[in-house]
Design a protein around this motif. Structure first.
Motif, PDB file in Angstrom:
ATOM      1  N   ALA A 119       0.691  -1.329   0.068  1.00 54.35           N
ATOM      2  CA  ALA A 119      -0.168  -0.034   0.010  1.00 54.35           C
ATOM      3  C   ALA A 119       0.845   1.284  -0.082  1.00 54.35           C
ATOM      4  O   ALA A 119       0.557   2.265  -0.610  1.00 54.35           O
ATOM      5  N   ARG A 120       1.921   1.400   0.767  1.00 58.58           N
ATOM      6  CA  ARG A 120       2.787   2.529   0.864  1.00 58.58           C
ATOM      7  C   ARG A 120       3.731   2.621  -0.474  1.00 58.58           C
ATOM      8  O   ARG A 120       3.830   3.602  -0.928  1.00 58.58           O
ATOM      9  N   LEU A 121       4.152   1.480  -1.039  1.00 63.16           N
ATOM     10  CA  LEU A 121       4.822   1.619  -2.101  1.00 63.16           C
ATOM     11  C   LEU A 121       4.015   2.143  -3.372  1.00 63.16           C
ATOM     12  O   LEU A 121       4.269   2.970  -4.193  1.00 63.16           O
ATOM     13  N   THR A 122       2.730   1.718  -3.471  1.00 64.19           N
ATOM     14  CA  THR A 122       1.841   2.011  -4.354  1.00 64.19           C
ATOM     15  C   THR A 122       1.293   3.858  -4.144  1.00 64.19           C
ATOM     16  O   THR A 122       1.362   4.412  -5.182  1.00 64.19           O
ATOM     17  N   GLY A 123       1.379   4.119  -2.675  1.00 59.48           N
ATOM     18  CA  GLY A 123       1.429   5.579  -2.538  1.00 59.48           C
ATOM     19  C   GLY A 123       2.553   6.505  -3.282  1.00 59.48           C
ATOM     20  O   GLY A 123       2.195   7.360  -3.736  1.00 59.48           O
ATOM     21  N   LEU A 124       3.711   5.882  -2.865  1.00 56.87           N
ATOM     22  CA  LEU A 124       4.908   6.540  -3.325  1.00 56.87           C
ATOM     23  C   LEU A 124       4.878   6.501  -4.867  1.00 56.87           C
ATOM     24  O   LEU A 124       5.104   7.627  -5.394  1.00 56.87           O
ATOM     25  N   LEU A 125       4.602   5.678  -5.558  1.00 58.48           N
ATOM     26  CA  LEU A 125       4.733   5.633  -6.990  1.00 58.48           C
ATOM     27  C   LEU A 125       3.492   6.327  -7.727  1.00 58.48           C
ATOM     28  O   LEU A 125       3.757   6.961  -8.766  1.00 58.48           O
ATOM     29  N   LEU A 126       2.387   6.161  -6.971  1.00 58.82           N
ATOM     30  CA  LEU A 126       1.375   6.917  -7.486  1.00 58.82           C
ATOM     31  C   LEU A 126       1.503   8.465  -7.435  1.00 58.82           C
ATOM     32  O   LEU A 126       1.328   9.141  -8.229  1.00 58.82           O
ATOM     33  N   PHE A 127       2.252   8.899  -6.351  1.00 57.79           N
ATOM     34  CA  PHE A 127       2.628  10.077  -6.173  1.00 57.79           C
ATOM     35  C   PHE A 127       3.878  10.609  -7.393  1.00 57.79           C
ATOM     36  O   PHE A 127       3.579  11.735  -7.912  1.00 57.79           O
ATOM     37  N   LEU A 128       4.680   9.739  -7.362  1.00 57.43           N
ATOM     38  CA  LEU A 128       5.778  10.084  -8.366  1.00 57.43           C
ATOM     39  C   LEU A 128       5.346  10.192  -9.843  1.00 57.43           C
ATOM     40  O   LEU A 128       5.653  11.018 -10.665  1.00 57.43           O
ATOM     41  N   VAL A 129       4.586   9.257 -10.129  1.00 55.12           N
ATOM     42  CA  VAL A 129       3.915   9.100 -11.423  1.00 55.12           C
ATOM     43  C   VAL A 129       3.120  10.147 -12.051  1.00 55.12           C
ATOM     44  O   VAL A 129       3.146  11.162 -12.897  1.00 55.12           O
ATOM     45  N   THR A 130       2.279  10.684 -10.945  1.00 50.27           N
ATOM     46  CA  THR A 130       1.276  11.975 -11.243  1.00 50.27           C
ATOM     47  C   THR A 130       2.370  13.111 -11.228  1.00 50.27           C
ATOM     48  O   THR A 130       1.879  14.042 -11.810  1.00 50.27           O
ATOM     49  N   LEU A 131       3.072  13.363 -10.359  1.00 49.00           N
ATOM     50  CA  LEU A 131       4.035  14.537 -10.189  1.00 49.00           C
ATOM     51  C   LEU A 131       4.801  14.741 -11.625  1.00 49.00           C
ATOM     52  O   LEU A 131       4.876  15.762 -12.083  1.00 49.00           O
ATOM     53  N   THR A 132       5.430  13.588 -12.105  1.00 47.57           N
ATOM     54  CA  THR A 132       6.318  13.552 -13.310  1.00 47.57           C
ATOM     55  C   THR A 132       5.563  13.740 -14.676  1.00 47.57           C
ATOM     56  O   THR A 132       5.852  14.603 -15.408  1.00 47.57           O
ATOM     57  N   HIS A 133       4.240  13.204 -14.492  1.00 52.97           N
ATOM     58  CA  HIS A 133       3.269  13.426 -15.614  1.00 52.97           C
ATOM     59  C   HIS A 133       2.854  15.019 -15.745  1.00 52.97           C
ATOM     60  O   HIS A 133       2.912  15.620 -16.771  1.00 52.97           O
ATOM     61  N   MET A 134       2.620  15.601 -14.366  1.00 50.14           N
ATOM     62  CA  MET A 134       2.118  16.848 -14.495  1.00 50.14           C
ATOM     63  C   MET A 134       3.291  17.817 -14.842  1.00 50.14           C
ATOM     64  O   MET A 134       2.837  18.851 -15.589  1.00 50.14           O
ATOM     65  N   ALA A 135       4.332  17.573 -14.414  1.00 52.92           N
ATOM     66  CA  ALA A 135       5.513  18.477 -14.750  1.00 52.92           C
ATOM     67  C   ALA A 135       5.702  18.445 -16.116  1.00 52.92           C
ATOM     68  O   ALA A 135       5.946  19.542 -16.874  1.00 52.92           O
ATOM     69  N   GLY A 136       5.799  17.306 -16.882  1.00 53.73           N
ATOM     70  CA  GLY A 136       5.910  17.096 -18.193  1.00 53.73           C
ATOM     71  C   GLY A 136       4.951  17.860 -18.928  1.00 53.73           C
ATOM     72  O   GLY A 136       5.170  18.467 -20.129  1.00 53.73           O
ATOM     73  N   PHE A 137       3.684  17.508 -18.586  1.00 55.34           N
ATOM     74  CA  PHE A 137       2.517  18.180 -19.403  1.00 55.34           C
ATOM     75  C   PHE A 137       2.564  19.842 -19.360  1.00 55.34           C
ATOM     76  O   PHE A 137       2.425  20.369 -20.469  1.00 55.34           O
ATOM     77  N   GLN A 138       2.826  20.275 -18.047  1.00 59.96           N
ATOM     78  CA  GLN A 138       2.721  21.926 -18.000  1.00 59.96           C
ATOM     79  C   GLN A 138       4.023  22.298 -19.209  1.00 59.96           C
ATOM     80  O   GLN A 138       3.661  23.509 -19.491  1.00 59.96           O
ATOM     81  N   ILE A 139       5.354  22.068 -18.838  1.00 67.75           N
ATOM     82  CA  ILE A 139       6.401  22.277 -19.555  1.00 67.75           C
ATOM     83  C   ILE A 139       6.114  22.318 -21.150  1.00 67.75           C
ATOM     84  O   ILE A 139       6.205  23.289 -21.774  1.00 67.75           O
ATOM     85  N   ALA A 140       5.766  20.892 -21.625  1.00 69.72           N
ATOM     86  CA  ALA A 140       5.606  20.922 -23.081  1.00 69.72           C
ATOM     87  C   ALA A 140       4.241  21.539 -23.356  1.00 69.72           C
ATOM     88  O   ALA A 140       4.511  22.157 -24.826  1.00 69.72           O
ATOM     89  N   ASN A 141       3.369  21.797 -22.853  1.00 71.01           N
ATOM     90  CA  ASN A 141       2.107  22.806 -23.264  1.00 71.01           C
ATOM     91  C   ASN A 141       2.647  24.347 -23.312  1.00 71.01           C
ATOM     92  O   ASN A 141       1.765  24.784 -24.099  1.00 71.01           O
ATOM     93  N   SER A 142       3.518  24.437 -22.578  1.00 70.85           N
ATOM     94  CA  SER A 142       3.780  26.065 -22.604  1.00 70.85           C
ATOM     95  C   SER A 142       4.389  26.366 -23.944  1.00 70.85           C
ATOM     96  O   SER A 142       4.715  27.636 -24.229  1.00 70.85           O
ATOM     97  N   PHE A 143       5.169  25.374 -24.663  1.00 70.77           N
ATOM     98  CA  PHE A 143       5.794  25.653 -26.081  1.00 70.77           C
ATOM     99  C   PHE A 143       4.789  25.546 -27.264  1.00 70.77           C
ATOM    100  O   PHE A 143       4.985  26.310 -28.173  1.00 70.77           O
ATOM    101  N   ALA A 144       3.477  25.296 -26.899  1.00 68.51           N
ATOM    102  CA  ALA A 144       2.463  24.962 -28.072  1.00 68.51           C
ATOM    103  C   ALA A 144       1.812  26.197 -28.442  1.00 68.51           C
ATOM    104  O   ALA A 144       1.430  27.027 -27.556  1.00 68.51           O
ATOM    105  N   VAL A 145       1.543  26.533 -29.834  1.00 64.80           N
ATOM    106  CA  VAL A 145       1.251  27.740 -30.309  1.00 64.80           C
ATOM    107  C   VAL A 145       0.096  27.116 -31.008  1.00 64.80           C
ATOM    108  O   VAL A 145       0.352  26.645 -32.211  1.00 64.80           O
ATOM    109  N   PRO A 146      -1.172  27.012 -30.741  1.00 64.32           N
ATOM    110  CA  PRO A 146      -2.165  26.331 -31.599  1.00 64.32           C
ATOM    111  C   PRO A 146      -2.221  26.695 -32.636  1.00 64.32           C
ATOM    112  O   PRO A 146      -2.423  28.096 -33.114  1.00 64.32           O
TER     113      PRO A 146
END
Length: 233
Positions: free
Chosen positions: A11-38
């Motif tokens: 349960a604790r390992l799942t919590g740690l990985l869930l947090f890391l997966v979400t954090l890295t996904h959000m970071a990548g999404f926000q940075i990549a999206n800042s470059f897009a000119v629709p």
């Protein structure tokens, strides 16, 4: 290690990985999206060329998220197995499907960086057409991955909701977000021209995953029903 101790650890390992997966996904999404000119291929390419290192870092962050998703699939399934072996198997399968689809999508995005920033034998119109085709393939892979994520979340958190392994409000919010993602991703995949807003669905899921990840990391699974099931297993 006793069954109850394993249950706590998973349960604790799942919590740690869930947090890391979400954090890295959000970071990548926000940075990549800042470059897009629709709608403006040239302007987007120029912005990427001006800070290509940061853009590649954003794509790498997505890649790391996909790698962590594989480990998350395993720990989540191990945590659920004492409660429902069938459910654990389905969660593992859909989570791995999501990780593979996302990895394919981001591999295509990496390949597109040079197409946007370097001189191309096809010329600007040809490079833009190639980019459009590959981006459509990448988006389809993302949609498939999102469907896998939604199904894994629906199954996993429904099991946790029934077992009271988490506060039921947290499980319910995760289920709601997954349902919204499933609907929006199916519509987008089947009808790409449909302008359906999916940001709210992903925001609900990502934010709830951060909270649930932290909760599990700190508290683990302390439900009496879950402990009894683990001990019986």
């Amino acid at each position: 290690m006793t069954a109850s101790t394993q249950f706590w650890t998973h349960a604790r390992l799942t919590g740690l990985l869930l947090f890391l997966v979400t954090l890295t996904h959000m970071a990548g999404f926000q940075i990549a999206n800042s470059f897009a000119v629709p709608g403006n291929f040239a302007a987007t390419g120029l912005k990427i060329a001006q800070n290509e290192g940061l853009y590649r870092l954003a794509l790498l962050s997505y890649g790391v998220s996909s790698i962590f998703s594989v480990a998350l699939a395993v720990t989540f399934a191990l945590w659920l197995a004492p409660i429902s072996r069938l459910g654990a198997g389905l969660v593992l399968g859909w989570r791995l499907f999501e990780a593979i689809s996302s990895t394919v999508a981001w591999a295509i995005r990496f390949a597109l960086v040079d197409n946007q920033t370097q001189p191309n034998l096809l010329g600007t119109p040809g490079a833009e057409a190639l980019h459009r085709v590959l981006r459509d393939v990448s988006n389809a892979a993302f949609d498939l991955g999102a469907i896998g994520l939604a199904l894994a979340t629906l199954i996993g958190f429904f099991i946790l909701f029934q077992a009271r392994s988490l506060p039921r409000l947290l499980s319910a919010i995760a289920i709601l977000g997954a349902m919204l993602i499933l609907v929006s991703s199916v519509v987008t995949l089947g009808w790409p021209a449909t302008d359906i807003p999916s940001s709210i669905a992903f925001a609900v899921t990502l934010l709830s995953n951060l909270v649930i990840g932290l909760w599990l990391l700190v508290r683990g699974d302390r439900s009496s029903e879950a402990k009894v099931l683990a001990q019986q297993a």
